[in-house]
Design a protein around this motif. Structure first.
Motif, PDB file in Angstrom:
ATOM      1  N   ASP A  18       1.111   8.439  -0.098  1.00  0.00           N
ATOM      2  CA  ASP A  18      -0.336   8.263   0.033  1.00  0.00           C
ATOM      3  C   ASP A  18      -0.643   6.954   0.770  1.00  0.00           C
ATOM      4  OD1 ASP A  18      -3.025   7.853  -0.373  1.00  0.00           O
ATOM      5  OD2 ASP A  18      -2.994   8.398  -2.508  1.00  0.00           O
ATOM      6  N   THR A  19      -1.265   7.057   1.920  1.00  0.00           N
ATOM      7  CA  THR A  19      -1.533   5.834   2.706  1.00  0.00           C
ATOM      8  C   THR A  19      -2.490   4.888   1.978  1.00  0.00           C
ATOM      9  OG1 THR A  19      -3.272   7.009   3.912  1.00  0.00           O
ATOM     10  CG2 THR A  19      -1.153   6.763   5.012  1.00  0.00           C
ATOM     11  N   ALA A  42      -1.799   1.064   1.632  1.00  0.00           N
ATOM     12  CA  ALA A  42      -2.735   0.087   2.208  1.00  0.00           C
ATOM     13  C   ALA A  42      -3.161  -0.925   1.141  1.00  0.00           C
ATOM     14  CB  ALA A  42      -3.944   0.807   2.786  1.00  0.00           C
ATOM     15  N   GLY A  43      -3.310  -0.450  -0.094  1.00  0.00           N
ATOM     16  CA  GLY A  43      -3.714  -1.338  -1.181  1.00  0.00           C
ATOM     17  C   GLY A  43      -2.625  -2.321  -1.581  1.00  0.00           C
ATOM     18  N   ALA A  57       2.398   1.312   9.176  1.00  0.00           N
ATOM     19  CA  ALA A  57       2.581   2.326  10.231  1.00  0.00           C
ATOM     20  C   ALA A  57       2.974   3.643   9.595  1.00  0.00           C
ATOM     21  CB  ALA A  57       3.657   1.889  11.221  1.00  0.00           C
ATOM     22  N   SER A  58       2.519   4.737  10.201  1.00  0.00           N
ATOM     23  CA  SER A  58       2.806   6.081   9.693  1.00  0.00           C
ATOM     24  C   SER A  58       3.384   6.957  10.795  1.00  0.00           C
ATOM     25  CB  SER A  58       1.530   6.727   9.163  1.00  0.00           C
ATOM     26  OG  SER A  58       1.799   8.062   8.759  1.00  0.00           O
ATOM     27  N   GLY A  75      -9.416   9.966   7.409  1.00  0.00           N
ATOM     28  CA  GLY A  75      -9.812   9.054   6.338  1.00  0.00           C
ATOM     29  C   GLY A  75      -8.786   7.984   6.036  1.00  0.00           C
ATOM     30  N   ALA A  76      -7.779   7.840   6.896  1.00  0.00           N
ATOM     31  CA  ALA A  76      -6.721   6.862   6.618  1.00  0.00           C
ATOM     32  C   ALA A  76      -7.245   5.438   6.810  1.00  0.00           C
ATOM     33  CB  ALA A  76      -5.538   7.112   7.543  1.00  0.00           C
ATOM     34  N   HIS A  77      -6.514   4.488   6.270  1.00  0.00           N
ATOM     35  CA  HIS A  77      -6.846   3.072   6.396  1.00  0.00           C
ATOM     36  C   HIS A  77      -7.070   2.724   7.874  1.00  0.00           C
ATOM     37  CE1 HIS A  77      -5.989  -1.292   6.238  1.00  0.00           C
ATOM     38  NE2 HIS A  77      -6.541  -1.190   5.039  1.00  0.00           N
ATOM     39  N   PRO A  78      -8.137   1.982   8.199  1.00  0.00           N
ATOM     40  CA  PRO A  78      -8.445   1.732   9.618  1.00  0.00           C
ATOM     41  C   PRO A  78      -7.339   0.968  10.351  1.00  0.00           C
ATOM     42  CG  PRO A  78      -9.951   0.528   8.140  1.00  0.00           C
ATOM     43  CD  PRO A  78      -9.173   1.467   7.290  1.00  0.00           C
ATOM     44  N   ALA A  79      -6.550   0.193   9.601  1.00  0.00           N
ATOM     45  CA  ALA A  79      -5.509  -0.604  10.264  1.00  0.00           C
ATOM     46  C   ALA A  79      -4.211   0.186  10.444  1.00  0.00           C
ATOM     47  CB  ALA A  79      -5.231  -1.867   9.452  1.00  0.00           C
TER      48      ALA A  79
END
Ligand SMILES: NC(=O)c1ccc[n+]([C@@H]2O[C@H](COP(=O)([O-])OP(=O)(O)OC[C@H]3O[C@@H](n4cnc5c(N)ncnc54)[C@H](OP(=O)(O)O)[C@@H]3O)[C@@H](O)[C@H]2O)c1
Length: 303
Positions: free
Chosen positions: A219-220, A224-225, A234-235, A242-246
């Motif tokens: 889970d991104t 991210a958290g 990186a993925s 809806g993924a983390h903007p970074a």
């Protein structure tokens, strides 16, 4: 010759009979002896790549190949007949799971050095490229933490080894037992159980968060958290709504230089190719099902 192919959108992939291709000018003909399963193969057989490739049936599956140069097209000078080679097929519809393939000598093909078994070479190219490109995206520093979610797969097992070699403290996700043992053996400094409270386990190791993380599964949002301020994530899983903007999206870009680096490192024992299972070509359907059900390292295909 045999090829593992999708005959049509409504069909199951199966072995089909195709003519042996002839090498055109600048191409080599490779007798394939080894390959492996990658996530993209599943996507191709499920028809999930419709928006990204033309399905010209039968669509032959497979990214990785290793084998012997059988014949040379006009003007080929980089390779000789009988040489052992490996690489990655770029055209998704004209894949590597076949007895013979042709590929341009300047394309994504490299020699297999002494000390690298052909079976290992056949499981190295695509996952290895993705591992190198993922690490290049997040640039982990020696002496700092890198969280790898999905570390137990082919990409993750190779990324773990490269990061550990560079002095990075890898926090690898794995189920307890054989998976965790594999990751420790590959150089992970810490192993966290992704079936439990991942965030709590990572926070216990890195209370300020991690400066870099790879998303190869999971889970991104959780990853991210867990980033420290300014951390990089990186993925390899493509576009994630809806993924983390970074989030940095990695698309593996195989090159001859990367293939040579992977092969030299594997031949010299600096990295090992994490193949834990193998199936003969005729059982590729089962190999794909196994891959979809969860993997520890690579699933190799033998010919
Ligand atoms: N963008 C690109 O160019 C590119 C290139 C190569 C690969 N990829 C993609 O990158 C991903 C990784 O590739 P791969 O070949 O290494 O796949 P893989 O062999 O399937 O590896 C994924 C690993 O993640 C584990 N896992 C499953 N759920 C998890 C979770 N929630 N948290 C942590 N780990 C979990 C699986 O183990 P279990 O057995 O425990 O389920 C498996 O070992 C795939 O999605 C693949 O399609 C993309």
């Amino acid at each position: 010759m045999r090829a593992f192919a999708l005959p049509g959108f409504d069909d199951s992939p199966a072995l089909v009979d195709l003519p042996v291709p002839q090498p055109g000018p600048g191409e080599v003909l490779v007798r394939v002896q080894a390959s492996s399963i990658n996530g993209i193969d599943l996507a191709v057989v499920y028809g999930a790549m419709r928006d990204y490739m033309e399905y010209r049936f039968p669509v032959v599956v497979g990214k990785d190949f290793a084998g012997t140069v059988e014949a040379l097209g006009e003007g080929v000078s980089r390779f000789a007949v009988g040489e052992t080679v490996f690489g990655v097929v770029k055209d998704l519809g004209d894949g590597a799971l076949r007895d013979y393939l042709t590929i341009g000598e300047a394309d994504t093909i490299a020699s297999v050095p002494d000390g690298l078994p052909v079976a290992a070479a056949g499981a190295l190219g695509w996952a290895g490229t993705a591992a190198l490109d993922s690490l290049a995206a997040v640039k982990p520093e020696p002496g700092t933490f890198l969280l790898i979610s999905g570390a137990t797969g082919g990409v993750g097992a190779l990324a773990t080894q490269y990061a550990a070699l560079a002095g990075v403290h890898v926090i690898a996700t794995a189920r307890p037992g054989a998976e965790a043992d594999l990751m420790t053996g590959l150089g992970a400094a810490h192993v966290v159980d992704y079936t439990g409270d991942l965030a709590a386990q990572v926070r216990a190791i890195a209370p300020a968060g991690v400066p870099a993380a790879l998303h190869l599964a999971g889970d991104t949002a959780v990853l991210a958290g867990l980033l420290a301020e300014g951390g990089r994530l990186a993925s390899t899983l493509g576009y994630l709504p809806g993924a983390h903007p970074a989030l940095l999206s990695v698309v593996a870009d195989a090159t001859v230089d990367k293939l040579r680096r992977l092969a030299d490192d594997a031949a010299a024992g600096r990295i090992s190719v994490p193949s834990t299972r193998s199936h003969p070509l005729e059982d590729t359907g089962q190999a794909l099902a196994d891959f979809g059900a969860g993997t520890l390292g690579k699933i190799a295909i033998t010919f």
